[in-house]
Motif scaffolding. Structure first.
Motif, PDB file in Angstrom:
ATOM      1  N   PRO A  10       0.857  -1.391   0.004  1.00 53.14           N
ATOM      2  CA  PRO A  10      -0.062  -0.054   0.030  1.00 53.14           C
ATOM      3  C   PRO A  10       0.836   1.344  -0.021  1.00 53.14           C
ATOM      4  CG  PRO A  10      -0.843  -1.571   1.479  1.00 53.14           C
ATOM      5  CD  PRO A  10       0.527  -2.126   1.104  1.00 53.14           C
ATOM      6  N   TYR A  11       0.426   2.204  -0.687  1.00 54.48           N
ATOM      7  CA  TYR A  11       1.102   3.574  -0.774  1.00 54.48           C
ATOM      8  C   TYR A  11       2.508   3.664  -1.527  1.00 54.48           C
ATOM      9  CZ  TYR A  11      -2.214   4.008   3.278  1.00 54.48           C
ATOM     10  OH  TYR A  11      -3.265   3.858   3.990  1.00 54.48           O
ATOM     11  N   GLY A  12       2.720   2.567  -2.142  1.00 56.05           N
ATOM     12  CA  GLY A  12       3.984   2.426  -2.866  1.00 56.05           C
ATOM     13  C   GLY A  12       3.898   2.778  -4.340  1.00 56.05           C
ATOM     14  N   MET A  13       5.039   2.811  -4.940  1.00 56.30           N
ATOM     15  CA  MET A  13       5.210   3.304  -6.259  1.00 56.30           C
ATOM     16  C   MET A  13       6.079   2.396  -6.877  1.00 56.30           C
ATOM     17  SD  MET A  13       6.084   6.958  -8.026  1.00 56.30           S
ATOM     18  CE  MET A  13       7.597   6.924  -7.123  1.00 56.30           C
ATOM     19  N   THR A  49       1.153  12.370   8.633  1.00 52.43           N
ATOM     20  CA  THR A  49       0.950  10.771   8.108  1.00 52.43           C
ATOM     21  C   THR A  49       2.102  10.528   6.962  1.00 52.43           C
ATOM     22  OG1 THR A  49      -1.106  10.854   8.604  1.00 52.43           O
ATOM     23  CG2 THR A  49      -0.591   9.181   6.916  1.00 52.43           C
ATOM     24  N   VAL A  50       2.324  11.664   6.132  1.00 53.03           N
ATOM     25  CA  VAL A  50       3.113  11.096   5.060  1.00 53.03           C
ATOM     26  C   VAL A  50       4.664  11.159   5.523  1.00 53.03           C
ATOM     27  CG1 VAL A  50       4.396  12.504   2.901  1.00 53.03           C
ATOM     28  CG2 VAL A  50       1.799  12.257   3.220  1.00 53.03           C
ATOM     29  N   SER A  51       4.951  11.873   6.554  1.00 47.37           N
ATOM     30  CA  SER A  51       6.303  11.916   7.255  1.00 47.37           C
ATOM     31  C   SER A  51       6.520  10.529   8.096  1.00 47.37           C
ATOM     32  CB  SER A  51       6.335  13.027   8.161  1.00 47.37           C
ATOM     33  OG  SER A  51       7.569  12.946   8.916  1.00 47.37           O
ATOM     34  N   GLU A  52       5.337  10.010   8.706  1.00 43.60           N
ATOM     35  CA  GLU A  52       5.475   8.683   9.335  1.00 43.60           C
ATOM     36  C   GLU A  52       5.660   7.614   8.205  1.00 43.60           C
ATOM     37  OE1 GLU A  52       3.016   9.587  13.203  1.00 43.60           O
ATOM     38  OE2 GLU A  52       1.848   8.601  11.462  1.00 43.60           O
ATOM     39  N   LEU A  53       5.083   7.742   7.267  1.00 41.56           N
ATOM     40  CA  LEU A  53       4.991   6.645   6.131  1.00 41.56           C
ATOM     41  C   LEU A  53       6.398   6.661   5.431  1.00 41.56           C
ATOM     42  CD1 LEU A  53       1.629   7.100   4.309  1.00 41.56           C
ATOM     43  CD2 LEU A  53       2.468   4.986   5.244  1.00 41.56           C
ATOM     44  N   ALA A  72       7.717   1.441  16.441  1.00 42.83           N
ATOM     45  CA  ALA A  72       7.997   2.627  16.155  1.00 42.83           C
ATOM     46  C   ALA A  72       6.610   3.294  15.869  1.00 42.83           C
ATOM     47  CB  ALA A  72       9.208   3.093  15.362  1.00 42.83           C
ATOM     48  N   PHE A  73       5.958   2.828  15.216  1.00 46.52           N
ATOM     49  CA  PHE A  73       4.688   3.413  14.371  1.00 46.52           C
ATOM     50  C   PHE A  73       3.262   2.574  14.447  1.00 46.52           C
ATOM     51  CE2 PHE A  73       8.583   4.669  12.058  1.00 46.52           C
ATOM     52  CZ  PHE A  73       8.599   6.129  12.233  1.00 46.52           C
ATOM     53  N   GLY A  74       3.253   1.624  15.400  1.00 46.17           N
ATOM     54  CA  GLY A  74       2.250   0.772  15.636  1.00 46.17           C
ATOM     55  C   GLY A  74       0.937   1.761  15.844  1.00 46.17           C
ATOM     56  N   HIS A  75       1.189   3.177  16.228  1.00 43.97           N
ATOM     57  CA  HIS A  75       0.043   3.990  16.100  1.00 43.97           C
ATOM     58  C   HIS A  75      -0.556   4.609  15.112  1.00 43.97           C
ATOM     59  CE1 HIS A  75       3.524   6.413  15.859  1.00 43.97           C
ATOM     60  NE2 HIS A  75       2.655   7.338  15.522  1.00 43.97           N
ATOM     61  N   SER A  76       0.006   4.332  13.970  1.00 43.26           N
ATOM     62  CA  SER A  76      -0.286   4.694  12.572  1.00 43.26           C
ATOM     63  C   SER A  76      -1.027   3.648  11.764  1.00 43.26           C
ATOM     64  CB  SER A  76       1.044   5.178  11.993  1.00 43.26           C
ATOM     65  OG  SER A  76       0.903   5.858  10.634  1.00 43.26           O
ATOM     66  N   ALA A  77      -2.182   4.214  11.517  1.00 46.72           N
ATOM     67  CA  ALA A  77      -2.853   3.153  10.783  1.00 46.72           C
ATOM     68  C   ALA A  77      -2.028   2.989   9.282  1.00 46.72           C
ATOM     69  CB  ALA A  77      -4.285   3.452  10.464  1.00 46.72           C
ATOM     70  N   PRO A  78      -1.920   3.960   8.543  1.00 44.75           N
ATOM     71  CA  PRO A  78      -1.389   3.537   7.290  1.00 44.75           C
ATOM     72  C   PRO A  78      -0.004   2.914   7.346  1.00 44.75           C
ATOM     73  CG  PRO A  78      -1.966   5.772   7.446  1.00 44.75           C
ATOM     74  CD  PRO A  78      -2.132   5.473   8.742  1.00 44.75           C
ATOM     75  N   VAL A  79       0.928   3.087   8.122  1.00 43.40           N
ATOM     76  CA  VAL A  79       1.883   2.223   8.436  1.00 43.40           C
ATOM     77  C   VAL A  79       1.702   0.833   8.795  1.00 43.40           C
ATOM     78  CG1 VAL A  79       4.006   2.079   9.698  1.00 43.40           C
ATOM     79  CG2 VAL A  79       3.747   4.004   8.955  1.00 43.40           C
ATOM     80  N   MET A  80       0.810   0.649   9.616  1.00 47.90           N
ATOM     81  CA  MET A  80       0.323  -0.771   9.949  1.00 47.90           C
ATOM     82  C   MET A  80      -0.517  -1.403   8.722  1.00 47.90           C
ATOM     83  SD  MET A  80       1.512  -1.268  12.971  1.00 47.90           S
ATOM     84  CE  MET A  80       0.685  -2.985  12.724  1.00 47.90           C
ATOM     85  N   GLU A  81      -0.937  -0.512   8.110  1.00 46.24           N
ATOM     86  CA  GLU A  81      -1.519  -1.302   6.670  1.00 46.24           C
ATOM     87  C   GLU A  81      -0.512  -1.831   5.891  1.00 46.24           C
ATOM     88  OE1 GLU A  81      -4.261  -0.194   2.750  1.00 46.24           O
ATOM     89  OE2 GLU A  81      -4.063   1.305   4.571  1.00 46.24           O
TER      90      GLU A  81
END
Length: 265
Positions: A180-183, A208-212, A236-245
């Motif tokens: 997800p979110y990759g290019m 969110t973008v910075s965390e990703l 480090a990023f368990g709180h971030s839904a996009p990172v966990m996705e």
């Protein structure tokens, strides 16, 4: 509101056409087809098989929807093609029904754009707001998340998973799963980074973008094993839904290879 069928069109007796449907010149609609309210087939469109088209769709000239799958094991079983609402389907597009060996159905979500000569193979599961540019091709059993962009002449190999909000560059040959979110781009496709343009267009916050971005650098760094990097990113990023996705996507199917960044020799 009535149904408008051009005199040269052929609509089989069993077909179900909702209010406001328009069937254009020389189009053919099969007996097991259902078309939702206000959807329009323009000229020379063929809709066959057990196919359902949602509401407010526009299907342009010489498209074929619901044709038999390109699969040697198909024996005429009544599998399905299900297309959601508000899709724009352009010239010469093909979308096939499923197989009994697969999901038994091909599913296309809502609000998509399928440009000229693009193809959705049998048993694909395609999300909402997906764009297949000119001649973009999905092989059988491909899973595509919401808001994915597949650029022109790109091809996705059968059984690949394409995560939400990702971007497939033009002419790419995708043989591995895309986070997800990759290019990705290239032949064979490699991970080039995050789909930052797409994230901006979809109004993701700077935080969110910075965390990703930070999580991406951690996941695909050279240090440690991949499993160690996944565990570190989760801590480090368990709180971030996009990172966990992304992390959940990687863990979902360990048998599938991932598109990874190119490594310098």
């Amino acid at each position: 509101m009535s149904v408008d069928v051009h005199p040269t069109a052929i609509v089989a007796p069993g077909a179900e056409l909702a209010d406001g449907v328009s069937i254009g010149p020389f189009s053919i609609v099969g007996e097991n087809v259902r078309i939702g309210a206000r959807s329009r087939l323009l000229a020379h469109v063929v809709v066959e098989g057990h196919t359902r088209i949602g509401e407010d769709c526009v299907v342009r000239n010489f498209t074929n929807l619901g044709g038999p799958p390109h699969h040697n094991g198909y024996r005429g079983e009544p599998t399905e093609l299900i297309i959601g609402d508000r899709n724009r389907i352009w010239e010469h597009v093909t979308m096939h029904i499923g197989t009994v060996d697969g999901a038994g159905r091909t599913v296309v979500g809502d609000d998509g754009m399928y440009m000229a000569s693009s193809h959705v193979g049998h048993d694909c599961l395609v999300g909402d707001n997906v764009i297949l540019a000119h001649s973009g091709t999905l092989g059988g059993h491909v899973r595509v998340g919401d808001f994915v962009m597949v650029s022109g002449l790109a091809a996705v190999h059968q059984h690949c998973r394409i995560g939400r909000y990702s971007f497939i560059g033009g002419l790419a040959a995708v043989t591995k799963d895309v986070i997800p979110y990759g290019m990705v781009w290239g032949n064979h496709a490699h991970l080039e980074g995050l789909n930052l343009v797409g994230l901006k267009r979809r109004n993701f916050s700077r935080e969110t973008v910075s965390e990703l971005r930070t999580a991406y650098r951690s996941l695909f760094a050279d240090e440690g094993t991949f499993q160690e990097r996944i565990d570190d990113a989760e801590r480090a990023f368990g709180h971030s839904a996009p990172v966990m996705e992304i992390i959940d996507f990687i863990r979902e199917d360990a048998t599938r290879p991932l598109c990874l960044p190119e490594r310098e020799e």
